[in-house]
Design an enzyme around this catalytic site. Structure first.
Site, short mmCIF file in Angstrom:
data_model
loop_
_atom_site.label_atom_id
_atom_site.label_comp_id
_atom_site.label_asym_id
_atom_site.label_seq_id
_atom_site.Cartn_x
_atom_site.Cartn_y
_atom_site.Cartn_z
CG ASP A 191 -1.97 1.11 1.04
OD1 ASP A 191 -2.91 0.90 0.25
OD2 ASP A 191 -1.83 2.19 1.66
C1 LIG Z 1 2.80 8.68 -5.51
C2 LIG Z 1 2.50 7.66 -6.59
C3 LIG Z 1 1.52 6.70 -6.44
N1 LIG Z 1 1.27 5.81 -7.43
C4 LIG Z 1 0.24 4.77 -7.29
C5 LIG Z 1 0.77 3.47 -6.68
C6 LIG Z 1 -0.48 2.78 -6.25
O1 LIG Z 1 -0.95 1.98 -7.35
C7 LIG Z 1 -1.46 3.92 -6.00
C8 LIG Z 1 -1.79 4.03 -4.53
O2 LIG Z 1 -2.89 3.23 -4.25
P1 LIG Z 1 -2.83 1.85 -3.45
O3 LIG Z 1 -4.10 1.78 -2.66
O4 LIG Z 1 -1.53 1.71 -2.70
O5 LIG Z 1 -2.81 0.74 -4.58
P2 LIG Z 1 -3.86 0.38 -5.72
O6 LIG Z 1 -5.28 0.53 -5.23
O7 LIG Z 1 -3.49 1.12 -6.97
O8 LIG Z 1 -3.54 -1.14 -5.99
P3 LIG Z 1 -3.80 -2.42 -5.03
O9 LIG Z 1 -4.75 -3.30 -5.80
O10 LIG Z 1 -2.42 -3.03 -4.87
O11 LIG Z 1 -4.39 -1.95 -3.73
O12 LIG Z 1 -0.81 5.13 -6.43
C9 LIG Z 1 1.99 5.83 -8.61
O13 LIG Z 1 1.75 5.02 -9.52
N2 LIG Z 1 2.97 6.77 -8.76
C10 LIG Z 1 3.28 7.69 -7.81
O14 LIG Z 1 4.19 8.53 -8.02
#
Ligand SMILES: Cc1cn([C@H]2C[C@H](O)[C@@H](COP(=O)(O)OP(=O)(O)OP(=O)(O)O)O2)c(=O)[nH]c1=O
Length: 198
Positions: A72
Site C-alpha cells: 500500500d
Molecule cells: C505517488 C505515486 C503513487 N502511485 C500509485 C501506486 C499505487 O498503485 C497507487 C496508490 O494506491 P494503493 O491503494 O496503494 O494501490 P492500488 O489501489 O493502486 O492497488 P492495489 O490493488 O495493490 O491496492 O498510487 C503511482 O503510480 N505513482 C506515484 O508517483
C-alpha cells in the site's frame, strides 16, 4: 519453492515485480481503505498491506500452499494521508497543496504464508516545484492522477513536478524493490531466477 501471489490490481506493482524476475500470479485483494481514528500514516499503510495480503490469501483455494505479497502507498503532507482523488476538485486541491513543498511517500509491503506475516514500511521524501492551477487542471485532464495516491505519478507526466527525491523511486511508484527482494528471500523466494532466461 512456494508459488508467489501478488494481491494487487495495480499494473505498476505487476510491472515492478516482473522487473526483478520473480514469477507470480496476480490475485485481487479489495479491502476497505478508510483510515482508523488517530491512526498514524505508517500504521495505516502497514495495516493495509497486511490486509491486502490476507485478502489475497482468502481469495485462493485452501489447498494452495503459497506466499502472498500485498502493498500500500500513501502520500503524506503535514501528517495527513492523501489517498486517491475523489474528483477533479480533490485532485487539484491535492496538487496545489503539494506545490512548492516537500512531502513523504510511505509504501508498506507485507508477505505471508500459512504460518507467518512479515512487513516493512519504506519512507521517501519528494520535493515538488511550484504548480499553477492551470497546470493542475491540465494534468487532471490527462487522466493520470485518477488512480494514484496524492494525485500524481512520478513515473509518468507527473515527473515534471518532481524537483527532487530522497529514498526509493520504486517505492514511490508502488513497490520498493530492494525491500521486497529482501522480504521474499525470508520466505525462500529468490529474485532474478528468471533473468538468465532473458
Ligand atoms: C505517488 C505515486 C503513487 N502511485 C500509485 C501506486 C499505487 O498503485 C497507487 C496508490 O494506491 P494503493 O491503494 O496503494 O494501490 P492500488 O489501489 O493502486 O492497488 P492495489 O490493488 O495493490 O491496492 O498510487 C503511482 O503510480 N505513482 C506515484 O508517483
Amino acid at each position: 519453492m512456494k508459488p508467489l501471489y501478488l494481491a494487487s490490481g495495480s499494473p505498476r506493482r505487476r510491472e515492478l515485480l516482473t522487473q526483478i524476475g520473480v514469477p507470480f500470479t496476480a490475485v485481487s485483494a479489495d479491502i476497505d481503505e478508510t483510515p482508523l481514528d488517530h491512526e498514524t500514516p505508517s500504521a495505516y499503510v502497514e495495516r493495509l498491506a497486511r490486509g491486502k495480503a490476507d485478502a489475497g490469501r482468502r481469495a485462493l483455494s485452501a489447498d494452495i500452499d503459497g506466499c502472498v505479497l500485498g502493498a500500500d502507498t500513501a502520500v503524506v503532507l503535514d501528517g495527513k494521508i492523501l489517498g486517491k482523488p475523489q474528483d477533479q476538485a480533490d485532485a487539484v486541491s491535492m496538487l496545489l497543496g503539494l506545490s512548492g513543498r516537500d512531502h513523504e511517500v510511505l509504501t508498506a509491503i507485507a508477505v505471508l504464508d500459512g504460518q507467518r506475516c512479515e512487513s516493512r514500511v519504506v519512507r521517501s521524501r519528494v520535493s515538488f516545484r511550484i504548480i499553477t492551477e492551470q497546470e493542475a487542471l491540465a494534468y487532471w485532464a490527462s487522466g493520470e492522477p485518477r488512480d494514484k495516491a496524492g494525485s500524481y505519478g512520478i513515473q509518468g507526466l507527473g515527473a515534471v513536478f518532481v524537483a527532487g527525491l530522497e529514498g526509493s523511486y520504486s517505492a514511490v511508484v508502488g513497490l520498493p524493490l530492494c525491500e521486497t527482494a529482501e522480504l521474499l528471500g525470508h520466505f525462500g523466494i529468490p529474485c532474478w531466477q528468471n533473468l538468465s532466461a532473458r
